[in-house]
Design a protein around this motif. Sequence first.
Motif, PDB file in Angstrom:
ATOM      1  N   SER A 104     -50.692  37.287 -14.361  1.00  0.00           N
ATOM      2  CA  SER A 104     -52.274  36.865 -14.665  1.00  0.00           C
ATOM      3  C   SER A 104     -53.387  37.105 -13.471  1.00  0.00           C
ATOM      4  N   ARG A 105     -52.603  36.342 -12.390  1.00  0.00           N
ATOM      5  CA  ARG A 105     -53.703  35.186 -11.703  1.00  0.00           C
ATOM      6  C   ARG A 105     -53.947  36.769 -10.124  1.00  0.00           C
ATOM      7  N   MET A 106     -53.064  37.694 -10.125  1.00  0.00           N
ATOM      8  CA  MET A 106     -53.155  38.667  -9.591  1.00  0.00           C
ATOM      9  C   MET A 106     -54.428  39.472 -10.212  1.00  0.00           C
ATOM     10  N   PHE A 107     -54.873  39.318 -11.008  1.00  0.00           N
ATOM     11  CA  PHE A 107     -55.410  40.749 -11.395  1.00  0.00           C
ATOM     12  C   PHE A 107     -57.473  39.747 -11.595  1.00  0.00           C
ATOM     13  N   ASP A 108     -58.002  40.458 -11.296  1.00  0.00           N
ATOM     14  CA  ASP A 108     -59.348  39.843 -11.749  1.00  0.00           C
ATOM     15  C   ASP A 108     -59.938  40.090 -13.056  1.00  0.00           C
ATOM     16  N   ASN A 109     -59.404  40.745 -13.592  1.00  0.00           N
ATOM     17  CA  ASN A 109     -59.248  39.969 -15.394  1.00  0.00           C
ATOM     18  C   ASN A 109     -57.569  40.386 -15.809  1.00  0.00           C
ATOM     19  N   PHE A 110     -57.004  39.768 -16.797  1.00  0.00           N
ATOM     20  CA  PHE A 110     -55.992  39.643 -17.366  1.00  0.00           C
ATOM     21  C   PHE A 110     -56.258  39.605 -18.927  1.00  0.00           C
ATOM     22  N   GLU A 111     -55.733  40.056 -19.784  1.00  0.00           N
ATOM     23  CA  GLU A 111     -55.734  39.801 -20.698  1.00  0.00           C
ATOM     24  C   GLU A 111     -55.153  39.635 -21.572  1.00  0.00           C
ATOM     25  N   ILE A 112     -54.755  38.774 -22.782  1.00  0.00           N
ATOM     26  CA  ILE A 112     -53.283  40.050 -24.247  1.00  0.00           C
ATOM     27  C   ILE A 112     -54.107  39.509 -25.326  1.00  0.00           C
ATOM     28  N   GLU A 113     -53.792  40.374 -26.566  1.00  0.00           N
ATOM     29  CA  GLU A 113     -54.235  40.294 -27.729  1.00  0.00           C
ATOM     30  C   GLU A 113     -52.713  40.438 -28.470  1.00  0.00           C
ATOM     31  N   ALA A 114     -52.453  39.275 -29.409  1.00  0.00           N
ATOM     32  CA  ALA A 114     -52.140  39.736 -30.185  1.00  0.00           C
ATOM     33  C   ALA A 114     -52.047  38.682 -31.632  1.00  0.00           C
ATOM     34  N   ASN A 115     -51.367  39.260 -33.218  1.00  0.00           N
ATOM     35  CA  ASN A 115     -51.603  38.034 -33.846  1.00  0.00           C
ATOM     36  C   ASN A 115     -52.427  37.198 -34.362  1.00  0.00           C
ATOM     37  N   LEU A 158     -54.620  36.910 -32.278  1.00  0.00           N
ATOM     38  CA  LEU A 158     -55.476  35.584 -30.551  1.00  0.00           C
ATOM     39  C   LEU A 158     -55.377  36.303 -29.260  1.00  0.00           C
ATOM     40  N   GLN A 159     -55.780  35.929 -28.514  1.00  0.00           N
ATOM     41  CA  GLN A 159     -56.626  36.145 -27.628  1.00  0.00           C
ATOM     42  C   GLN A 159     -55.729  35.031 -26.004  1.00  0.00           C
ATOM     43  N   PHE A 160     -55.471  35.636 -25.344  1.00  0.00           N
ATOM     44  CA  PHE A 160     -55.405  34.536 -23.852  1.00  0.00           C
ATOM     45  C   PHE A 160     -55.546  35.489 -22.679  1.00  0.00           C
ATOM     46  N   SER A 161     -56.918  35.007 -22.195  1.00  0.00           N
ATOM     47  CA  SER A 161     -57.451  35.719 -21.321  1.00  0.00           C
ATOM     48  C   SER A 161     -57.663  34.981 -19.992  1.00  0.00           C
ATOM     49  N   HIS A 162     -57.364  35.775 -18.138  1.00  0.00           N
ATOM     50  CA  HIS A 162     -57.353  34.160 -17.521  1.00  0.00           C
ATOM     51  C   HIS A 162     -58.469  34.440 -16.859  1.00  0.00           C
ATOM     52  N   ASP A 163     -59.504  35.143 -17.012  1.00  0.00           N
ATOM     53  CA  ASP A 163     -60.911  35.435 -16.865  1.00  0.00           C
ATOM     54  C   ASP A 163     -61.491  35.498 -17.737  1.00  0.00           C
ATOM     55  N   GLU A 164     -63.056  35.250 -18.860  1.00  0.00           N
ATOM     56  CA  GLU A 164     -63.318  35.250 -19.674  1.00  0.00           C
ATOM     57  C   GLU A 164     -64.497  36.644 -19.646  1.00  0.00           C
ATOM     58  N   LYS A 165     -64.994  37.056 -17.731  1.00  0.00           N
ATOM     59  CA  LYS A 165     -65.562  38.409 -17.650  1.00  0.00           C
ATOM     60  C   LYS A 165     -65.023  39.781 -18.343  1.00  0.00           C
ATOM     61  N   HIS A 166     -64.570  39.608 -19.404  1.00  0.00           N
ATOM     62  CA  HIS A 166     -64.196  41.384 -19.423  1.00  0.00           C
ATOM     63  C   HIS A 166     -64.691  42.534 -20.998  1.00  0.00           C
ATOM     64  N   ASP A 167     -65.782  42.671 -20.213  1.00  0.00           N
ATOM     65  CA  ASP A 167     -66.518  43.233 -21.213  1.00  0.00           C
ATOM     66  C   ASP A 167     -65.787  45.127 -21.495  1.00  0.00           C
ATOM     67  N   PHE A 182     -47.153  36.131 -29.672  1.00  0.00           N
ATOM     68  CA  PHE A 182     -47.144  34.718 -29.721  1.00  0.00           C
ATOM     69  C   PHE A 182     -46.909  34.545 -31.584  1.00  0.00           C
ATOM     70  N   GLU A 183     -45.990  35.680 -31.925  1.00  0.00           N
ATOM     71  CA  GLU A 183     -45.432  35.359 -32.931  1.00  0.00           C
ATOM     72  C   GLU A 183     -44.470  34.891 -32.360  1.00  0.00           C
ATOM     73  N   LYS A 184     -44.287  36.319 -31.603  1.00  0.00           N
ATOM     74  CA  LYS A 184     -42.186  35.418 -30.920  1.00  0.00           C
ATOM     75  C   LYS A 184     -42.567  34.616 -30.748  1.00  0.00           C
ATOM     76  N   ILE A 185     -43.330  34.056 -29.718  1.00  0.00           N
ATOM     77  CA  ILE A 185     -42.914  32.875 -29.109  1.00  0.00           C
ATOM     78  C   ILE A 185     -42.718  31.296 -30.097  1.00  0.00           C
ATOM     79  N   SER A 186     -43.808  31.550 -30.929  1.00  0.00           N
ATOM     80  CA  SER A 186     -44.269  30.437 -32.180  1.00  0.00           C
ATOM     81  C   SER A 186     -42.841  30.714 -32.776  1.00  0.00           C
ATOM     82  N   THR A 187     -42.390  31.918 -33.073  1.00  0.00           N
ATOM     83  CA  THR A 187     -41.086  31.181 -34.246  1.00  0.00           C
ATOM     84  C   THR A 187     -39.611  31.497 -32.984  1.00  0.00           C
TER      85      THR A 187
END
Length: 341
Positions: free
Chosen positions: A188-199, A201-210, A148-153
Amino acid sequence: MAKPSRFNHLTQNVTRDVLAHPKDLTKFYSETENITRAAAARYVLQLEREGWIARSGSATRPIFSPGYKRRVSQLYALKDLEEDVIWTRDFRPYFNLKANVTNIAAHGFTEMVNNAIDHSSGSSVFVAASQTEQSITMVVADDGIGIFEKISTALNLADKRQALFELSKGKFTTDPSKHSGEGVFFTSRMFDNFEIEANGLQFSHDEKHDFLMEELRPFVNGTVVFMRIGLDSERTTSDVFNQFMNAPEDFDFSKTIVPMKLARLGDEQLISRSQAKRLIARFDRFKKVILDFKSVNEIGQAFADELFRVYANEHPQVELTPVNMSDQVEKMWLRAVAPRA
């Protein structure tokens, strides 16, 4: 004082260990962990009891093999790393997956490791894969600048949270000479759960990520990607690609789904023309943009007018399709499009 248990440490590479030492696993753990044979035997028994390994042969000369639970992990230097090589050599042989799930796992693994190689500006990447009776989970963590730092820069964004939204649209890359910008979107759309954590922040394609709390996070900085898919999934890579193409007329990545809730920064409401202008950046790269208003209860008149009237008039080649609208959002949409009807 009791000595700390080594069990969790042993599970990190138990699948690789048992395949390499099917007849002398107890001796191997005794020597590598510098513990007694009796202590090693207790760990082996616990690994068997919890499904990490299976036992066959006689009681005095057991032969061990991988159980229904499997796990492999490894830390790599990013320099000269080849993502397809480490998937084929270090991970694929240790898991028992259906063909379609194997293809999805391979796609996600190689795409995310390649992102770490080409974009992270880091020096190391940690990769782990775990299989249970129900699913396979993969983790790719680098020690770089953070996505997210990379993209924002690259986009000169005032708020890194806007980078999360840009990533969700698809077709964005900080290095267009090497990447199409489609990797994270499709993965992100191929997997049942997909999440990126950085800086932070979190990007998640599904909210069920226990399940995320079960995996390692070896670096304080950088980017961590989590991917999980059920072993019984019938999804294929082709299913996902075809969902965002208009084949057979058009084989390009021509359609995207935009989660409108990500367009909000914090608790703000979507009311202004400036917010709409940030939203529509790069929409012209698509032929159809589906605007998902789930969890967005209200929008302002200026926001709706800029999006559905001004932008639509200036870009007639882009089809904007709102879905999951509340009554208020639908009224704002109808009000904006009415003058053009």
